[in-house]
Design a protein around this motif. Structure first.
Motif, PDB file in Angstrom:
ATOM      1  N   GLY A 164      65.219  55.194  33.379  1.00  0.00           N
ATOM      2  CA  GLY A 164      65.296  56.113  33.089  1.00  0.00           C
ATOM      3  C   GLY A 164      64.044  56.891  32.661  1.00  0.00           C
ATOM      4  O   GLY A 164      63.263  57.314  34.229  1.00  0.00           O
ATOM      5  N   SER A 165      63.880  58.417  32.649  1.00  0.00           N
ATOM      6  CA  SER A 165      62.323  59.234  32.166  1.00  0.00           C
ATOM      7  C   SER A 165      61.361  58.146  31.986  1.00  0.00           C
ATOM      8  O   SER A 165      61.045  57.331  31.403  1.00  0.00           O
ATOM      9  CB  SER A 165      63.047  59.503  31.669  1.00  0.00           C
ATOM     10  OG  SER A 165      62.745  59.287  29.739  1.00  0.00           O
ATOM     11  N   ASN A 166      60.552  58.373  33.461  1.00  0.00           N
ATOM     12  CA  ASN A 166      59.404  57.379  33.773  1.00  0.00           C
ATOM     13  C   ASN A 166      59.321  55.781  33.289  1.00  0.00           C
ATOM     14  O   ASN A 166      58.474  55.506  33.359  1.00  0.00           O
ATOM     15  CB  ASN A 166      58.473  58.099  32.260  1.00  0.00           C
ATOM     16  CG  ASN A 166      57.888  59.933  32.751  1.00  0.00           C
ATOM     17  OD1 ASN A 166      58.129  60.226  33.635  1.00  0.00           O
ATOM     18  ND2 ASN A 166      58.460  60.510  31.431  1.00  0.00           N
ATOM     19  N   GLN A 167      60.758  55.568  34.106  1.00  0.00           N
ATOM     20  CA  GLN A 167      60.913  53.733  33.751  1.00  0.00           C
ATOM     21  C   GLN A 167      61.464  53.116  34.571  1.00  0.00           C
ATOM     22  O   GLN A 167      62.536  54.257  35.552  1.00  0.00           O
ATOM     23  CB  GLN A 167      61.869  54.060  32.294  1.00  0.00           C
ATOM     24  CG  GLN A 167      61.484  52.724  32.004  1.00  0.00           C
ATOM     25  CD  GLN A 167      62.006  52.226  30.778  1.00  0.00           C
ATOM     26  OE1 GLN A 167      63.037  53.381  29.978  1.00  0.00           O
ATOM     27  NE2 GLN A 167      62.538  50.799  30.882  1.00  0.00           N
ATOM     28  N   TYR A 168      60.768  52.527  35.990  1.00  0.00           N
ATOM     29  CA  TYR A 168      61.708  52.118  36.569  1.00  0.00           C
ATOM     30  C   TYR A 168      61.359  50.532  36.917  1.00  0.00           C
ATOM     31  O   TYR A 168      61.013  49.756  36.032  1.00  0.00           O
ATOM     32  CB  TYR A 168      60.381  52.663  38.011  1.00  0.00           C
ATOM     33  CG  TYR A 168      59.449  54.151  37.807  1.00  0.00           C
ATOM     34  CD1 TYR A 168      60.415  54.336  39.375  1.00  0.00           C
ATOM     35  CD2 TYR A 168      59.091  54.791  37.229  1.00  0.00           C
ATOM     36  CE1 TYR A 168      60.409  56.270  39.201  1.00  0.00           C
ATOM     37  CE2 TYR A 168      59.058  55.979  37.386  1.00  0.00           C
ATOM     38  CZ  TYR A 168      59.644  56.940  38.235  1.00  0.00           C
ATOM     39  OH  TYR A 168      59.694  57.990  38.725  1.00  0.00           O
ATOM     40  N   PHE A 169      62.220  50.058  37.719  1.00  0.00           N
ATOM     41  CA  PHE A 169      62.386  48.865  38.037  1.00  0.00           C
ATOM     42  C   PHE A 169      61.855  48.024  38.748  1.00  0.00           C
ATOM     43  O   PHE A 169      62.732  49.303  40.264  1.00  0.00           O
ATOM     44  CB  PHE A 169      63.756  48.193  37.435  1.00  0.00           C
ATOM     45  CG  PHE A 169      64.165  46.619  37.591  1.00  0.00           C
ATOM     46  CD1 PHE A 169      64.623  45.927  36.763  1.00  0.00           C
ATOM     47  CD2 PHE A 169      64.981  45.996  38.931  1.00  0.00           C
ATOM     48  CE1 PHE A 169      64.326  44.473  36.230  1.00  0.00           C
ATOM     49  CE2 PHE A 169      65.537  45.225  39.007  1.00  0.00           C
ATOM     50  CZ  PHE A 169      64.585  44.069  37.209  1.00  0.00           C
ATOM     51  N   CYS A 170      61.486  47.397  39.636  1.00  0.00           N
ATOM     52  CA  CYS A 170      61.163  46.306  40.687  1.00  0.00           C
ATOM     53  C   CYS A 170      61.796  45.451  40.950  1.00  0.00           C
ATOM     54  O   CYS A 170      61.969  44.109  40.892  1.00  0.00           O
ATOM     55  CB  CYS A 170      59.616  46.277  40.763  1.00  0.00           C
ATOM     56  SG  CYS A 170      59.224  45.847  42.215  1.00  0.00           S
ATOM     57  N   TRP A 171      62.696  45.624  42.079  1.00  0.00           N
ATOM     58  CA  TRP A 171      63.834  44.389  42.929  1.00  0.00           C
ATOM     59  C   TRP A 171      63.080  42.616  43.585  1.00  0.00           C
ATOM     60  O   TRP A 171      62.798  41.944  43.421  1.00  0.00           O
ATOM     61  CB  TRP A 171      64.677  45.223  43.682  1.00  0.00           C
ATOM     62  CG  TRP A 171      65.236  46.333  43.659  1.00  0.00           C
ATOM     63  CD1 TRP A 171      64.998  47.942  42.954  1.00  0.00           C
ATOM     64  CD2 TRP A 171      66.587  45.704  43.167  1.00  0.00           C
ATOM     65  NE1 TRP A 171      66.271  48.129  42.441  1.00  0.00           N
ATOM     66  CE2 TRP A 171      67.322  46.931  42.172  1.00  0.00           C
ATOM     67  CE3 TRP A 171      67.630  44.990  41.623  1.00  0.00           C
ATOM     68  CZ2 TRP A 171      68.315  47.758  41.194  1.00  0.00           C
ATOM     69  CZ3 TRP A 171      68.701  44.781  41.399  1.00  0.00           C
ATOM     70  CH2 TRP A 171      68.947  45.736  40.636  1.00  0.00           C
ATOM     71  N   GLU A 172      62.025  43.696  43.301  1.00  0.00           N
ATOM     72  CA  GLU A 172      60.892  42.550  44.299  1.00  0.00           C
ATOM     73  C   GLU A 172      60.002  41.625  42.825  1.00  0.00           C
ATOM     74  O   GLU A 172      60.697  40.413  43.311  1.00  0.00           O
ATOM     75  CB  GLU A 172      59.735  43.029  44.426  1.00  0.00           C
ATOM     76  CG  GLU A 172      60.267  44.113  45.945  1.00  0.00           C
ATOM     77  CD  GLU A 172      60.137  42.980  47.306  1.00  0.00           C
ATOM     78  OE1 GLU A 172      59.109  42.008  47.321  1.00  0.00           O
ATOM     79  OE2 GLU A 172      61.333  43.291  47.841  1.00  0.00           O
ATOM     80  N   CYS A 173      59.856  42.193  41.828  1.00  0.00           N
ATOM     81  CA  CYS A 173      59.505  41.232  41.175  1.00  0.00           C
ATOM     82  C   CYS A 173      60.067  41.078  39.551  1.00  0.00           C
ATOM     83  O   CYS A 173      59.613  40.158  38.892  1.00  0.00           O
ATOM     84  CB  CYS A 173      57.801  41.016  40.264  1.00  0.00           C
ATOM     85  SG  CYS A 173      57.093  42.860  40.876  1.00  0.00           S
TER      86      CYS A 173
END
Ligand code: ZN
Length: 58
Positions: free
Chosen positions: A15-24
């Motif tokens: 999303g805007s300014n939103q991220y997801f980390c696949w590691e944790c």
């Protein structure tokens, strides 16, 4: 964009300014250079990082 939690590079924008980390498996948002980390709760809602563990400890 590196993950603020593990420093990994396997992040994706969700999303805007939103991220997801696949590691944790956490989401984080960046507002005005302030990073806020969220994790997915059992009900699928986003919780501020650390609150899930605190809730389970009760
Ligand atoms: Zn991470």
């Amino acid at each position: 964009m590196n993950c603020p939690l593990c420093g990994g590079k396997f992040t994706g924008k969700v999303g805007s300014n939103q991220y997801f980390c696949w590691e944790c498996c956490v989401e984080f948002t960046i507002n005005n250079n302030k990073v806020v980390i969220y994790e997915l709760g059992d009900d699928g809602n986003l919780l501020p990082y650390g609150e899930k563990k605190a809730a389970e400890g009760r």
